[in-house]
Design an enzyme around this catalytic site. Structure first.
Site, PDB file in Angstrom:
ATOM      1  N   ASP A  24      35.919  11.752  38.979  1.00  0.00           N
ATOM      2  CA  ASP A  24      36.307  11.143  37.713  1.00  0.00           C
ATOM      3  C   ASP A  24      37.339  10.068  38.058  1.00  0.00           C
ATOM      4  O   ASP A  24      37.927  10.062  39.145  1.00  0.00           O
ATOM      5  CB  ASP A  24      36.864  12.177  36.734  1.00  0.00           C
ATOM      6  CG  ASP A  24      36.802  11.648  35.294  1.00  0.00           C
ATOM      7  OD1 ASP A  24      36.664  10.417  35.118  1.00  0.00           O
ATOM      8  OD2 ASP A  24      36.888  12.446  34.344  1.00  0.00           O
TER       9      ASP A  24
HETATM   10  C1  BGC Z   1      36.460   9.887  31.885  1.00  0.00           C
HETATM   11  C2  BGC Z   1      35.029   9.838  32.344  1.00  0.00           C
HETATM   12  C3  BGC Z   1      34.555   8.414  32.345  1.00  0.00           C
HETATM   13  C4  BGC Z   1      35.464   7.596  33.239  1.00  0.00           C
HETATM   14  C5  BGC Z   1      35.087   6.148  33.342  1.00  0.00           C
HETATM   15  C6  BGC Z   1      37.346   8.940  32.667  1.00  0.00           C
HETATM   16  O1  BGC Z   1      38.612   8.861  32.089  1.00  0.00           O
HETATM   17  O2  BGC Z   1      36.953  11.200  31.991  1.00  0.00           O
HETATM   18  O3  BGC Z   1      34.227  10.631  31.496  1.00  0.00           O
HETATM   19  O4  BGC Z   1      33.227   8.364  32.755  1.00  0.00           O
HETATM   20  O5  BGC Z   1      36.779   7.652  32.713  1.00  0.00           O
HETATM   21  O6  BGC Z   1      35.346   5.475  32.165  1.00  0.00           O
END
Ligand code: BGC
Length: 733
Positions: free
Chosen positions: A273
């Site tokens: 993530d």
């Molecule tokens: C989120 C993810 C997301 C990523 C990219 C993160 O803060 O938890 O679900 O895909 O950001 O935007």
């Protein structure tokens, strides 16, 4: 029956059928063979590419080069990988290295309904359609990896991101996620199933350490991921922000190496993530393949700003010094190249398309099938569109955009029909008057009093009031990064609804949310409709349901407790949710959602699987094919379903199973199968639902494996977890 039927088929046609079947079998085995050959050929190619790469080139592929891309190897024609959120549409383009939008004019898209809505359809074939359409939009926008779907289990109604997930039941989430993943990937776009695992709250998400039993892990929190990997063949998985048993999930030995890659045989790519990586050694050894979102040092190095990532220069140093064997790096690069062969290097993948009628139609179908009718006194709904009445539409959500906000899932919709717009388009004979009723902007007491007064005055004049409120995508509502602060409706809506209903008893509440809320006004209003974040077609879908153009058929994918402490996670207090700042303990264990309500006999406000329609259905002749089953058998449950009302409609028949006198703690019952069917007025159909006996197993911590207990079980068949038409005792021998 079959024998008689066979007699009536001539010998000639029998031979034809046999020849045809043999032909099909041959084609199938040839296909399987050629697939294996393709895999083999790709592996050979991958090995040959690896042999040409420098260590630096391989390292560069293991971390970001911008906010949403990782690098390829230009000198060899190995392309970059481009990723996008997810999971309800393709997110607008962001700047290369900051979180501002790039303000392109060609990145408008179709916003599909939120995954809670998709889950509420209980319709896996719609999920396939959703995945296919979304995958086409991803392709059009040149994305290789879609950052979705999310299948974290609904544990608490305060979780700000529940709207991005598929509810509280592992079987429902599993059956819905598989076709979604397949649909996306048929377009040559990888699904990246997130957030693996146990990211069930936003509060302290970056560091909270989750302690949960192996049993709850395997029975509740992992099945949807497992199904996505093993049945959906997902090509990528995103690690979660939180910790599990002391280690961050983006580099977690148990989750990523032992379970995902070894036990489940996942041969795709683990992506972190964004900024979820915290340690070089763990990132190297504990299953992470691509590190994304770690801040760059563009102020120091303009040319290699992401080199300070955990899988950047320090990884390189360890390989060069011999501290880490190069095969560890090669394994990551092989996985990345394999993903490229499935996506960016797949020459036959389709081109995709965006914002077309087909996609809008998919969005509309999912939206209308997902809306759940919770209460409908004296058939108050639907409202006849020919009536020349005055309808007061009150509430900020009647006009507020629900595709903007909410964090990473926010979208730049080509067009978003608001509920008010949809109602105006549909109810052309009615006079529609509107008042905002409350504001979600910074608490402004005076403004709210004015809005309330205005709302009450239009409520008084109207024949019918439609209150359209709920939560929204603001911070601390249904939004990433923070949880809700309380269970009741924000912005004084509870009081407003009660006041409106006192003035005009013909009031219906349309809740727009991705979470359960308390309903102290339940008895004061005629009807309650649970609408989700419905995307581009929101207003059309809501109007179609309220006017009866579409008969509601959605079912709740999670329980609505009467009060927060009736929810299992909250029942056990702060250490269970949100934890002590460092660690939290999932004390409710396997008793999540309806499993808790059923077993503890705590009546929810509205139960899992519940949802009304404008017609009525009768279930009869509910039987199992046998009374006793062996562990390798399949249980067949048959049931006649009749539409006994006056309208065509859809019903979801649900089969739950519970173990009597179990040796271990068990929920009273667990969902083991369901079937959604459509019936014309007066029509009857027989349905069969099949349950393999091994699906009745529990995860036995003493052997670290699944165990089928012998003895008596009860099969419960009904149309909601709290509305069971028949209980059938069976025995497993
Ligand atoms: C989120 C993810 C997301 C990523 C990219 C993160 O803060 O938890 O679900 O895909 O950001 O935007």
């Amino acid at each position: 029956m079959i024998v008689n039927h066979m007699k009536s088929i001539s010998k000639k046609s029998l031979i034809k059928i046999l020849v045809f079947s043999v032909f099909i079998l041959c084609v199938k085995s040839l296909k399987a063979q050629s697939l294996n050959e393709i895999d083999l050929a790709i592996n050979v190619k991958i090995d040959s590419i690896i042999s040409l790469l420098t260590i630096e080139e391989k390292i560069a592929m293991c971390h970001a080069q911008s906010k949403f891309s990782s690098t390829g190897v230009p000198r060899l024609g190995v392309p970059e990988l481009w990723m996008s959120d997810g999971p309800h549409g393709i997110r607008a383009e962001m700047n290369w290295d900051n979180w501002n939008y790039a303000n392109w004019t060609n990145d408008y898209i179709t916003a599909f309904p939120a995954l809670t809505c998709l889950a509420a359809t209980f319709n896996p074939s719609l999920s396939k359609e959703y995945g296919l359409s979304l995958g086409e939009e991803a392709r059009y926008r040149n994305k290789d990896v879609l950052l979705g779907p999310g299948v974290n289990i609904y544990r608490t109604p305060l979780n700000g991101r529940n709207f991005e997930y598929m509810g509280e039941d592992p079987l429902l989430a599993s059956l819905m996620v598989v076709p979604y993943v397949q649909g996306i990937q048929e377009n040559g776009v990888a699904a990246c199933v997130k957030h693996f695992a146990l990211n069930n709250q936003e509060h302290w998400r970056g560091h909270i350490n989750v302690e949960v039993s192996d049993r709850a892990l395997h029975e509740i929190y992992l099945p949807a991921f497992k199904a996505a990997v093993q049945e959906g063949n997902a090509w990528a998985i995103m690690g979660a922000y939180n910790k599990f048993r002391g280690e961050h999930c983006c580099h977690n030995q148990i989750l990523l190496n032992d379970i995902l890659k070894t036990s489940w045989g996942f041969e795709g790519v683990v992506i972190s993530d964004w900024a979820g990586t915290h340690d070089t050694s763990e990132a190297i050894y504990n299953g992470l393949d691509i590190e994304m979102g770690t801040p760059s040092n563009s102020n120091i190095s303009k040319r290699f700003p992401y080199n300070n990532n955990f899988l950047g220069q320090s990884f390189l140093d360890k390989i060069i010094s011999g501290e880490v064997n190069e095969y560890v790096l090669d394994d990551k690069v092989k996985r990345i190249l394999r993903l490229m062969y499935r996506t960016s290097l797949n020459k036959s993948r389709p081109f995709g398309s965006v914002n077309n009628k087909k996609h809008l139609n998919t969005a509309y179908k999912v939206a209308t099938e997902g809306v759940v009718l919770l209460k409908n006194t004296d058939g108050f709904l639907p409202i006849d569109i020919s009536r020349e009445i005055t309808i007061a539409v009150i509430g900020e959500n009647a006009t507020k955009s629900m595709t903007a906000g909410g964090g990473s899932s926010e979208l730049k919709a080509d067009n978003e029909i608001s509920p008010l717009e949809g109602l105006r388009k549909h109810f052309i004979n009615a006079t529609i008057i509107h008042s905002q009723g409350y504001t979600s902007e910074e608490s402004n007491k005076k403004r709210n009093e004015e809005l309330k007064e205005e709302a009450l005055s239009i409520a008084e004049k109207a024949n019918i009031v439609l209150f359209i409120g709920g939560l929204n995508k603001n911070n601390s509502q249904d939004s990433e990064g923070a949880d809700r602060q309380h269970y009741n409706l924000p912005y004084n809506q509870d009081d407003l609804i009660k006041s409106i209903a006192r003035i005009n008893k013909n009031t219906a509440v349309i809740l727009i949310s991705g979470n359960a809320v308390s309903m102290p006004w339940r008895n004061n209003v005629m009807s309650i409709v649970q609408s989700w974040y419905l995307g581009s077609e929101a207003g059309n879908a809501i109007a179609s349901i309220l006017s009866g153009e579409v008969n509601p058929s959605g079912k709740l994918p999670f329980s609505f407790p009467k009060k927060l402490s009736d929810n299992a996670a909250h029942y056990y207090g702060e250490l269970s949710y949100p934890g002590n700042g460092e660690t939290q303990y999932y004390k409710e264990d396997i008793l999540v959602g309806y499993r808790w309500h059923d077993t503890q006999k705590i009546k929810p406000e509205f139960a899992f699987g519940y949802g009304m329609t404008y017609t009525s259905f009768k279930l009869s002749n509910i039987i199992s094919d046998k009374k006793k089953y062996g562990s390798l058998d399949t249980i067949k449950i048959s049931c006649d379903v009749k539409n006994t009302g006056n309208l065509e409609g859809k019903e979801v028949i649900q089969v739950y199973v519970g173990k009597k006198n179990s040796k271990v703690k068990r929920a009273l019952k667990e969902l083991k199968g369901f079937e959604k069917l459509s019936l014309l007025k007066g029509e009857s159909k027989k349905i069969n639902i099949f349950i393999e006996v091994d699906k009745l197993a529990f995860y036995d911590e003493t052997i670290s494996d699944w165990n089928i207990e012998k003895g008596e079980y009860i099969i419960y068949v009904g149309n909601a977890s709290d509305n069971i038409s028949k209980e059938i005792p069976i025995t497993i021998i």
